[in-house]
Design a protein around this motif. Sequence first.
Motif, PDB file in Angstrom:
ATOM      1  N   VAL A  38       0.853  -1.173   0.000  1.00  0.00           N
ATOM      2  CA  VAL A  38       0.000   0.000   0.000  1.00  0.00           C
ATOM      3  C   VAL A  38       0.900   1.237   0.000  1.00  0.00           C
ATOM      4  O   VAL A  38       1.801   1.337   0.828  1.00  0.00           O
ATOM      5  CB  VAL A  38      -0.927   0.017   1.239  1.00  0.00           C
ATOM      6  CG1 VAL A  38      -1.756   1.292   1.277  1.00  0.00           C
ATOM      7  CG2 VAL A  38      -1.818  -1.215   1.254  1.00  0.00           C
ATOM      8  N   GLU A  39       0.622   2.146  -0.940  1.00  0.00           N
ATOM      9  CA  GLU A  39       1.363   3.405  -0.977  1.00  0.00           C
ATOM     10  C   GLU A  39       0.538   4.471  -0.271  1.00  0.00           C
ATOM     11  O   GLU A  39      -0.614   4.731  -0.642  1.00  0.00           O
ATOM     12  CB  GLU A  39       1.649   3.842  -2.404  1.00  0.00           C
ATOM     13  CG  GLU A  39       2.461   5.125  -2.447  1.00  0.00           C
ATOM     14  CD  GLU A  39       2.920   5.474  -3.856  1.00  0.00           C
ATOM     15  OE1 GLU A  39       3.970   6.124  -3.967  1.00  0.00           O
ATOM     16  OE2 GLU A  39       2.233   5.102  -4.826  1.00  0.00           O
ATOM     17  N   CYS A  43      -2.923  13.601   0.265  1.00  0.00           N
ATOM     18  CA  CYS A  43      -4.095  13.841  -0.581  1.00  0.00           C
ATOM     19  C   CYS A  43      -4.670  15.165  -0.116  1.00  0.00           C
ATOM     20  O   CYS A  43      -5.532  15.186   0.773  1.00  0.00           O
ATOM     21  CB  CYS A  43      -5.122  12.730  -0.436  1.00  0.00           C
ATOM     22  SG  CYS A  43      -4.598  11.162  -1.125  1.00  0.00           S
ATOM     23  N   CYS A  48      -3.827   9.486   2.198  1.00  0.00           N
ATOM     24  CA  CYS A  48      -4.613   8.390   1.651  1.00  0.00           C
ATOM     25  C   CYS A  48      -3.662   7.268   1.249  1.00  0.00           C
ATOM     26  O   CYS A  48      -2.463   7.465   1.133  1.00  0.00           O
ATOM     27  CB  CYS A  48      -5.464   8.847   0.468  1.00  0.00           C
ATOM     28  SG  CYS A  48      -4.533   9.486  -0.920  1.00  0.00           S
ATOM     29  N   THR A  50      -3.242   3.624  -1.311  1.00  0.00           N
ATOM     30  CA  THR A  50      -3.717   2.873  -2.462  1.00  0.00           C
ATOM     31  C   THR A  50      -2.946   1.567  -2.580  1.00  0.00           C
ATOM     32  O   THR A  50      -1.723   1.552  -2.411  1.00  0.00           O
ATOM     33  CB  THR A  50      -3.508   3.712  -3.744  1.00  0.00           C
ATOM     34  OG1 THR A  50      -4.174   4.964  -3.576  1.00  0.00           O
ATOM     35  CG2 THR A  50      -4.036   3.009  -4.968  1.00  0.00           C
ATOM     36  N   ILE A  52      -0.900  -0.916  -4.414  1.00  0.00           N
ATOM     37  CA  ILE A  52      -0.105  -0.816  -5.647  1.00  0.00           C
ATOM     38  C   ILE A  52       0.454  -2.159  -6.094  1.00  0.00           C
ATOM     39  O   ILE A  52       0.966  -2.278  -7.199  1.00  0.00           O
ATOM     40  CB  ILE A  52       1.039   0.212  -5.516  1.00  0.00           C
ATOM     41  CG1 ILE A  52       2.025  -0.190  -4.418  1.00  0.00           C
ATOM     42  CG2 ILE A  52       0.478   1.607  -5.275  1.00  0.00           C
ATOM     43  CD1 ILE A  52       3.317   0.603  -4.438  1.00  0.00           C
ATOM     44  N   GLY A  78      -4.663  -0.484  -7.461  1.00  0.00           N
ATOM     45  CA  GLY A  78      -5.152   0.860  -7.743  1.00  0.00           C
ATOM     46  C   GLY A  78      -6.310   1.269  -6.847  1.00  0.00           C
ATOM     47  O   GLY A  78      -6.778   2.410  -6.910  1.00  0.00           O
ATOM     48  N   LEU A  79      -6.785   0.367  -5.996  1.00  0.00           N
ATOM     49  CA  LEU A  79      -7.913   0.659  -5.110  1.00  0.00           C
ATOM     50  C   LEU A  79      -7.448   1.470  -3.910  1.00  0.00           C
ATOM     51  O   LEU A  79      -6.518   1.084  -3.208  1.00  0.00           O
ATOM     52  CB  LEU A  79      -8.548  -0.649  -4.634  1.00  0.00           C
ATOM     53  CG  LEU A  79      -9.761  -0.542  -3.723  1.00  0.00           C
ATOM     54  CD1 LEU A  79     -10.929   0.130  -4.457  1.00  0.00           C
ATOM     55  CD2 LEU A  79     -10.173  -1.925  -3.235  1.00  0.00           C
ATOM     56  N   ARG A  80      -8.095   2.610  -3.669  1.00  0.00           N
ATOM     57  CA  ARG A  80      -7.792   3.426  -2.493  1.00  0.00           C
ATOM     58  C   ARG A  80      -8.489   2.793  -1.298  1.00  0.00           C
ATOM     59  O   ARG A  80      -9.705   2.668  -1.274  1.00  0.00           O
ATOM     60  CB  ARG A  80      -8.259   4.859  -2.687  1.00  0.00           C
ATOM     61  CG  ARG A  80      -7.886   5.732  -1.481  1.00  0.00           C
ATOM     62  CD  ARG A  80      -8.235   7.160  -1.681  1.00  0.00           C
ATOM     63  NE  ARG A  80      -7.334   7.729  -2.674  1.00  0.00           N
ATOM     64  CZ  ARG A  80      -7.426   8.955  -3.133  1.00  0.00           C
ATOM     65  NH1 ARG A  80      -8.384   9.749  -2.712  1.00  0.00           N
ATOM     66  NH2 ARG A  80      -6.573   9.408  -4.024  1.00  0.00           N
ATOM     67  N   GLU A  83      -8.325   6.621   3.576  1.00  0.00           N
ATOM     68  CA  GLU A  83      -8.659   7.990   3.206  1.00  0.00           C
ATOM     69  C   GLU A  83      -9.268   8.754   4.366  1.00  0.00           C
ATOM     70  O   GLU A  83      -9.705   8.161   5.351  1.00  0.00           O
ATOM     71  CB  GLU A  83      -9.592   8.044   2.005  1.00  0.00           C
ATOM     72  CG  GLU A  83     -10.917   7.375   2.174  1.00  0.00           C
ATOM     73  CD  GLU A  83     -11.708   7.345   0.859  1.00  0.00           C
ATOM     74  OE1 GLU A  83     -11.320   8.012  -0.110  1.00  0.00           O
ATOM     75  OE2 GLU A  83     -12.725   6.654   0.827  1.00  0.00           O
TER      76      GLU A  83
END
Length: 137
Positions: A38-39, A43, A48, A50, A52, A78-80, A83
Amino acid sequence: QIAAVFALCVALTPVSASAIAPTDAFGVWVTPDGDGHVEIAPCGPSACGTIIWGDRSSGPSTDVKNPDAALRSRPLIGLRILEGYRASAAGWISGRVYDPKTGNTYRSELLPQESGALRVKGCLGPICRTETWRRVR
């Protein structure tokens, strides 16, 4: 003697959480089971995260557990999933973490540790669970 004892106490006092900057949460992290990266990045004024990378052999590659049937075919890469966090002295608080393994969303905190690890805390009502993520980069 009192001054010497005071100096010794100060020297032995651990560094407080305020010495760790919230930005220490930024980077790429591996989840405890090792099957996802997860990166975490800024934001706007928030933080946030995502997905990766994911180990495709460990489970589905789409969001099959999402409670919204219309979202179950979206790719996990690519899913966030993190957040809405706001900065605090200890890290990032008042955010939300989505767990694609269960389809649940939890109140969350991201707490960088002096060791370089990241504690990710998620709560549903009064029940909380904390994971420790390791930095990849």
